[in-house]
Design an enzyme around this catalytic site. Structure first.
Site, mmCIF file in Angstrom:
data_model
loop_
_atom_site.group_PDB
_atom_site.id
_atom_site.type_symbol
_atom_site.label_atom_id
_atom_site.label_comp_id
_atom_site.label_asym_id
_atom_site.label_seq_id
_atom_site.Cartn_x
_atom_site.Cartn_y
_atom_site.Cartn_z
ATOM 1 N N PRO A 66 0.754 -1.203 -0.169
ATOM 2 C CG PRO A 66 -0.174 -1.116 2.114
ATOM 3 C CD PRO A 66 0.868 -2.010 1.345
ATOM 4 C CG ASP B 158 4.770 -1.114 3.207
ATOM 5 O OD1 ASP B 158 3.521 -1.080 3.503
ATOM 6 O OD2 ASP B 158 5.461 -2.180 2.885
ATOM 7 C CG HIS B 159 -0.518 3.724 5.146
ATOM 8 N ND1 HIS B 159 -0.119 3.973 6.322
ATOM 9 C CD2 HIS B 159 -1.286 4.466 4.692
ATOM 10 C CE1 HIS B 159 -1.006 5.051 6.751
ATOM 11 N NE2 HIS B 159 -1.650 5.464 5.922
ATOM 12 N NE ARG B 160 2.730 -3.995 3.473
ATOM 13 C CZ ARG B 160 3.417 -5.147 2.686
ATOM 14 N NH1 ARG B 160 2.775 -6.124 2.486
ATOM 15 N NH2 ARG B 160 4.547 -4.755 2.281
#
Ligand code: CAO
Length: 540
Positions: A337, A512-514
């Site tokens: 993401p 990386d939105h994780r």
């Protein structure tokens, strides 16, 4: 009269103190001439020592891990044959590996060439094979070419010989240790063992494993085990003796997990597999990796359009690097993401400093662009925000304590990402010099795997070209990438009253939105920009 005779390590070229990695016989065994006795493995080659003649093993003088050299006594034989045969092996193994780039396994005259250490690369496609069966090759001649998403690599012959067998075809994927071909070395005949009068038995035995004569055993095994995957069998990391055993016992080598060093399949692994009849438990897949079938997106089919209906067209196939890097970029784009946060850095002072530095370095031949400074600023920012210098492993974040920075390089073959190691320990001119060398190698398609691996963060600079902002795609398994565009002059005021023209560098950080939150990303950019505005904080 039966008499004991010492079996010694034959001439094994320049190798010394090579560890014994496998014993194929035990006391009391009756062996035939050319049966493998022990396997030796240096960092560069695997060599099987065959029995110089038949006999019964009376005593074994070595154990696993012992280091041996030419002349070391391995064991004692007793038997009719032992008394009459020469003490020297019938056909001494002569790898004559001067500077072997790829490991070989050389059972008396037949060398199996394996893929050498190619860094972290795995499952790389063979794109070209330069030789055919019957060709004579010299050490260092290129045998085949591999292409990863980042580099093309030629695999050279580790020693001279005649190509007896090619175990791979174009399109097959290989990794370190995969066997790619068999070379007849030394005095070994160049033609098929069955057609060559006087062919060494060991050669025939070694060839029998993968070749058609073993078909009966293989067919039985296939029926029993549900079919042998011949391609995986051929690429398994195992010695000829172990391959032969696998054929005889109907074991599909491709399914056996090797317990030897670097995953080498040992005789015991094949025997255990044959007993239990099942493959070893599959290696756990990192949870961060995408599911094999993708996310199962139920999308519309790709439109098929006859473009020629609308005007003249030319069809041009994508370069191989583009095809492979495209697949990687696609995976990263779909799986991670991505969010991109844009910002600007005031580099007015830095630019003056850079121009001054270049004047001073004029005679040294090093020219410094903005990129080395950005690398230094990136390291200092990564130290302040360690989760950006990390990778996801399942639900665990692996925080790296080293700073290897990759930079996107535009090459005629496509995009490459060379990596500069330990940027924190290098000076700006050193980084500039190394960057120039790596960029040159990238353009010439000569980057080695280790020059493209191990990166912890990447900078993609389009500053030499133009642009205002863009969304760089994260270079997995990294978790962030800094995109940079062309600097421009901008009127700036901090109070709305006093205005000044400042050289401004656009930044585009994809994350990386994780792993990273928007606030952290914004802070990262601010920190990075502040450092560029006052680089003394990084350099001193
Ligand atoms: N703003 C203004 N000018 C810039 C600049 C910036 N941000 N960055 C570089 N420049 C200037 C340089 O100073 C140099 O100027 P001079 O010729 O007057 O000295 C000129 O632009 C060319 O620089 P360069 O590209 O040769 O050097 P670099 O160190 O900036 O970059 C490299 C090296 C290998 C990264 C670059 O050549 C390259 O390949 N860039 C493309 C990367 C790419 O394709 N990224 C997109 C990937 S998609 O994610």
């Amino acid at each position: 009269m039966n008499q004991a005779i010492e079996i010694k390590v034959p001439d094994i070229g320049d190798f010394r103190d090579v560890p014994v990695i496998e014993l194929f016989v035990k006391v009391g065994d009756l062996v035939k001439a050319e049966d493998p006795l022990v396997s030796l493995e240096s960092d560069k080659a695997t060599m099987e020592v065959p029995a110089p003649h038949g006999g019964v093993v009376k005593q074994i003088h070595v154990k696993l891990g012992d280091a041996v050299s030419e002349g070391s006594v391995l064991m004692q034989f007793e038997g009719a044959g032992a008394g009459t045969a020469a003490a020297e092996p019938a056909q001494a193994t002569k790898p004559s590996v001067s500077a072997p780039p790829s490991p070989v396994s050389a059972p008396a005259g037949l060398a199996e060439v394996r893929i050498p250490d190619i860094g972290d690369f795995k499952d790389i496609p063979v794109i070209e094979i330069f030789v055919k069966v019957g060709d004579t090759v010299r050490a260092e001649d290129a045998l085949l070419s591999l292409e990863s998403d980042k580099a093309t690599m030629d695999v050279p012959a580790p020693l001279g010989g005649v190509v007896r067998e090619i175990r791979v075809k174009v399109g097959d994927t290989v990794s370190e240790g995969s066997i790619i071909m068999a070379l007849a070395t030394g005095d070994a005949p160049a033609v098929a063992a069955t057609a060559a009068p006087g062919a060494a038995p060991a050669v025939a035995a070694a060839l029998a494993a993968p070749a058609a004569p073993a078909a009966t055993a293989a067919a039985t095994a296939a029926a029993a085990s549900g079919g042998v995957d011949e391609a995986a069998f051929a690429l398994a990391y195992a010695s000829p003796a172990v391959r032969k055993l696998a054929r005889e016992t109907g074991v599909d080598l491709g399914k056996v997990r090797g317990s030897g060093e670097h995953g080498r399949i040992l005789r015991a692994d094949v025997e255990a597999f044959a007993r239990t009849g099942g493959p070893a438990a599959p290696a756990a897949r990192p949870a961060a990796a995408p599911a094999g079938g993708g996310a199962g997106l139920d999308l519309l089919a790709w439109p098929k359009v006859d473009f020629a209906k609308f005007g003249p067209v030319e069809r041009k196939e994508l370069s191989r690097i583009k095809k492979i890097s495209g697949a990687n970029l696609h995976r990263n784009w779909v799986v991670i993401p991505h969010v991109t946060t844009h910002d600007e850095a005031d580099i007015t002072d830095l630019e003056l400093f850079r121009v001054q530095m270049n004047k001073e370095l004029e005679k040294s031949g090093v020219k410094i662009s903005m990129l080395p400074f950005m690398m230094k600023a990136a390291v200092a920012t990564l130290k302040a925000f360690p989760e950006f210098n990390a990778s996801l492993d399942g639900d665990t974040l692996v925080l790296k304590q080293y700073y290897h920075i990759g930079f996107a390089a535009d090459t005629p073959n496509g995009l490459m990402v060379p990596v500069i190691r330990d940027v924190d320990k290098k000076s700006i001119p050193d980084i500039a010099r190394e960057m120039g060398e790596l960029a040159k190698l990238a353009r010439e398609g000569k980057l080695k795997p280790d020059q493209m691996s191990g990166g912890t963060f990447t900078i993609s600079s389009l500053g030499g070209i133009g642009g205002i902002n863009f969304t760089p795609i994260i270079n997995a398994p990294e978790v962030a990438i800094m995109g940079v565009c062309k600097s421009f002059w901008k009127q700036h005021s901090s109070d709305g009253k006093n205005w000044a023209s400042r050289l401004t560098l656009p930044l585009s950080l994809s994350w990386d939105h994780r792993v990273i939150d928007g606030a952290a990303a914004a802070r990262f950019n601010v920190h990075f920009a502040n450092l560029l505005a006052d680089l003394r904080r990084v350099l001193f």
